[in-house]
Scaffold this motif. Structure first.
Motif, PDB file in Angstrom:
ATOM      1  N   LEU A  86       3.941   8.639  -1.787  1.00  0.00           N
ATOM      2  CA  LEU A  86       3.145   8.485  -0.693  1.00  0.00           C
ATOM      3  C   LEU A  86       3.588   7.767   0.382  1.00  0.00           C
ATOM      4  O   LEU A  86       4.618   6.787  -0.015  1.00  0.00           O
ATOM      5  CB  LEU A  86       1.825   7.763  -0.890  1.00  0.00           C
ATOM      6  N   GLY A  87       3.352   7.910   1.631  1.00  0.00           N
ATOM      7  CA  GLY A  87       3.754   7.228   2.750  1.00  0.00           C
ATOM      8  C   GLY A  87       2.753   6.914   3.620  1.00  0.00           C
ATOM      9  O   GLY A  87       1.744   7.794   3.799  1.00  0.00           O
ATOM     10  N   ALA A  95       5.623   2.843   5.508  1.00  0.00           N
ATOM     11  CA  ALA A  95       5.956   2.358   4.057  1.00  0.00           C
ATOM     12  C   ALA A  95       5.717   3.411   3.278  1.00  0.00           C
ATOM     13  O   ALA A  95       4.966   4.289   3.721  1.00  0.00           O
ATOM     14  CB  ALA A  95       4.701   1.203   3.995  1.00  0.00           C
ATOM     15  N   SER A  96       6.376   3.534   2.159  1.00  0.00           N
ATOM     16  CA  SER A  96       6.294   4.418   1.099  1.00  0.00           C
ATOM     17  C   SER A  96       6.367   3.994  -0.270  1.00  0.00           C
ATOM     18  O   SER A  96       6.969   2.697  -0.165  1.00  0.00           O
ATOM     19  CB  SER A  96       7.335   5.572   1.385  1.00  0.00           C
ATOM     20  N   THR A  97       5.991   4.399  -1.224  1.00  0.00           N
ATOM     21  CA  THR A  97       6.131   4.001  -2.479  1.00  0.00           C
ATOM     22  C   THR A  97       6.157   5.005  -3.252  1.00  0.00           C
ATOM     23  O   THR A  97       5.829   6.133  -3.346  1.00  0.00           O
ATOM     24  CB  THR A  97       4.860   3.238  -2.972  1.00  0.00           C
ATOM     25  N   THR A  98       6.895   4.601  -4.719  1.00  0.00           N
ATOM     26  CA  THR A  98       6.828   5.567  -5.718  1.00  0.00           C
ATOM     27  C   THR A  98       5.952   5.151  -6.861  1.00  0.00           C
ATOM     28  O   THR A  98       4.933   4.209  -6.666  1.00  0.00           O
ATOM     29  CB  THR A  98       8.294   5.255  -6.517  1.00  0.00           C
ATOM     30  N   VAL A  99       5.970   5.995  -8.050  1.00  0.00           N
ATOM     31  CA  VAL A  99       4.690   5.637  -8.903  1.00  0.00           C
ATOM     32  C   VAL A  99       5.130   4.184  -9.391  1.00  0.00           C
ATOM     33  O   VAL A  99       4.301   3.451  -9.742  1.00  0.00           O
ATOM     34  CB  VAL A  99       4.953   6.533 -10.048  1.00  0.00           C
ATOM     35  N   LEU A 176      -6.795   8.190  -0.960  1.00  0.00           N
ATOM     36  CA  LEU A 176      -6.175   8.801   0.143  1.00  0.00           C
ATOM     37  C   LEU A 176      -7.647   9.279   1.418  1.00  0.00           C
ATOM     38  O   LEU A 176      -7.568   9.002   2.446  1.00  0.00           O
ATOM     39  CB  LEU A 176      -5.695  10.154   0.028  1.00  0.00           C
ATOM     40  N   VAL A 177      -8.732   9.614   0.541  1.00  0.00           N
ATOM     41  CA  VAL A 177      -9.985  10.203   1.322  1.00  0.00           C
ATOM     42  C   VAL A 177     -10.505   8.660   2.149  1.00  0.00           C
ATOM     43  O   VAL A 177     -10.762   8.819   3.200  1.00  0.00           O
ATOM     44  CB  VAL A 177     -11.065  10.568   0.513  1.00  0.00           C
ATOM     45  N   LYS A 178     -10.392   7.497   1.451  1.00  0.00           N
ATOM     46  CA  LYS A 178     -10.916   6.387   1.933  1.00  0.00           C
ATOM     47  C   LYS A 178     -10.231   5.820   3.170  1.00  0.00           C
ATOM     48  O   LYS A 178     -10.651   5.193   4.089  1.00  0.00           O
ATOM     49  CB  LYS A 178     -11.200   5.335   0.988  1.00  0.00           C
ATOM     50  N   ILE A 179      -8.931   5.871   3.008  1.00  0.00           N
ATOM     51  CA  ILE A 179      -8.029   5.413   3.975  1.00  0.00           C
ATOM     52  C   ILE A 179      -7.385   6.196   5.157  1.00  0.00           C
ATOM     53  O   ILE A 179      -6.806   5.971   5.948  1.00  0.00           O
ATOM     54  CB  ILE A 179      -6.765   4.504   3.228  1.00  0.00           C
ATOM     55  N   ALA A 180      -8.004   7.499   4.976  1.00  0.00           N
ATOM     56  CA  ALA A 180      -7.532   8.337   5.734  1.00  0.00           C
ATOM     57  C   ALA A 180      -7.841   8.113   7.441  1.00  0.00           C
ATOM     58  O   ALA A 180      -7.211   8.630   8.388  1.00  0.00           O
ATOM     59  CB  ALA A 180      -8.108   9.901   5.519  1.00  0.00           C
ATOM     60  N   ASP A 181      -9.163   7.325   7.630  1.00  0.00           N
ATOM     61  CA  ASP A 181      -9.490   6.867   8.869  1.00  0.00           C
ATOM     62  C   ASP A 181      -8.856   6.061   9.424  1.00  0.00           C
ATOM     63  O   ASP A 181      -8.934   5.680  10.552  1.00  0.00           O
ATOM     64  CB  ASP A 181     -11.001   6.755   8.678  1.00  0.00           C
ATOM     65  N   ALA A 183      -5.180   5.086   8.511  1.00  0.00           N
ATOM     66  CA  ALA A 183      -4.036   5.125   8.464  1.00  0.00           C
ATOM     67  C   ALA A 183      -3.444   6.746   8.447  1.00  0.00           C
ATOM     68  O   ALA A 183      -4.202   7.344   7.888  1.00  0.00           O
ATOM     69  CB  ALA A 183      -3.308   4.512   7.392  1.00  0.00           C
ATOM     70  N   THR A 184      -2.134   7.091   8.836  1.00  0.00           N
ATOM     71  CA  THR A 184      -1.675   8.202   8.530  1.00  0.00           C
ATOM     72  C   THR A 184      -1.198   8.223   7.212  1.00  0.00           C
ATOM     73  O   THR A 184      -0.187   7.619   7.056  1.00  0.00           O
ATOM     74  CB  THR A 184      -0.667   8.739   9.841  1.00  0.00           C
ATOM     75  N   VAL A 185      -1.531   9.231   6.419  1.00  0.00           N
ATOM     76  CA  VAL A 185      -0.919   9.498   5.328  1.00  0.00           C
ATOM     77  C   VAL A 185      -0.136  10.490   5.262  1.00  0.00           C
ATOM     78  O   VAL A 185      -0.267  11.616   5.678  1.00  0.00           O
ATOM     79  CB  VAL A 185      -2.121   9.623   3.930  1.00  0.00           C
ATOM     80  N   ILE A 186       1.005  10.348   4.653  1.00  0.00           N
ATOM     81  CA  ILE A 186       2.096  11.281   4.445  1.00  0.00           C
ATOM     82  C   ILE A 186       2.543  11.461   3.167  1.00  0.00           C
ATOM     83  O   ILE A 186       3.044  10.636   2.411  1.00  0.00           O
ATOM     84  CB  ILE A 186       3.337  10.776   5.148  1.00  0.00           C
TER      85      ILE A 186
END
Length: 238
Positions: A86-87, A95-99, A176-181, A183-186
């Motif tokens: 995710l980014g 920011a991005s992260t792995t599992v 993702l649904v909760k933070i979509a408003d 931040a921009t989720v990549i």
């Protein structure tokens, strides 16, 4: 129970816990009815006449299909844990992260128990599930399957129980649904790879026939039985 005659007719040794000579006998796991398992064509199944539960389904080319799916799962697992999942972009910061990076962030933020659970169920258990299955299939493909294949086959279901990639994916979607408003989720490549891996693991288990593997390692059980008989015969006084 198998009885072995000794030199003294009044004495004999008994060997317990030995397999039946008739390999077609099977007990239903639901109603315990013991019955003969017929010869089945590939794709056919046998059902219990008492409770109508499926006793066994003979899968076509089980080892070859399982091996192909296991190799695919290995490749997808390596990719999923090597690239970002995710980014996020917030006020100009990326920011991005792995599992594994997600588990590390949880640990650093004081959520040690959750971090350990995520690491075990999403990283360690799937790796064991794939690795043990690969070892079982490769061992069963040999002309004489080694004894360790049986030991690995007994413990493999535990790794399947604790492998919960699909649960982690559902949690990620909820987040993702909760933070979509805010931040921009990549979505990263690993996110899509993990979804494919979930179905590959399901197909791997569906194509695997444990009975076929047990039949291939019967020679090892027979060897162990012969060793036990030899020991009893050696200990029998003349």
């Amino acid at each position: 129970m198998q009885t072995i005659p000794s030199a003294n007719p009044s004495e004999h040794s008994q060997v317990y816990n030995q397999p039946l000579t008739d390999s077609s006998l099977i007990a239903c796991q639901h109603c315990d009815l013991v019955q003969h398992l017929p010869d089945l064509e590939p794709g056919a199944s046998a059902r219990c006449p008492r409770c109508n539960k499926e006793l066994w389904r003979r899968r076509e080319a089980s080892l070859n299909r399982t091996f192909a799916l296991t190799v695919a799962a290995t490749v997808l697992y390596v990719i999923a844990n090597s690239v970002p999942m995710l980014g996020l972009t917030i006020v100009g910061r990326d920011a991005s992260t792995t599992v594994m990076g997600g588990a590390q962030h949880l640990w650093n933020n004081g959520q040690q128990i959750v971090a350990v659970l995520v690491l075990f169920t999403a990283v360690i258990a799937p790796a064991l599930q794939i690795g043990l299955m690969l070892a079982i299939v490769l061992g069963a493909m040999r002309e004489r399957a080694p004894r360790w294949v049986g030991a690995v086959l007994r413990h493999h279901p535990i790794t399947r129980i604790w492998s919960m990639i699909e649960v982690m994916m559902v949690g990620v979607l909820v987040a993702l649904v909760k933070i979509a408003d805010y931040a921009t989720v990549i979505p990263g490549i690993a996110l899509f790879v993990l979804w494919v891996l979930v179905f590959i693991l399901a197909g791997m288990q569906a194509s695997f026939d444990s009975r076929e593997v047990w039949e291939k390692i019967e020679w090892a059980q027979d060897g162990a039985q012969d060793d036990a008989v030899g020991e009893f015969m050696a200990e029998e006084p003349l």
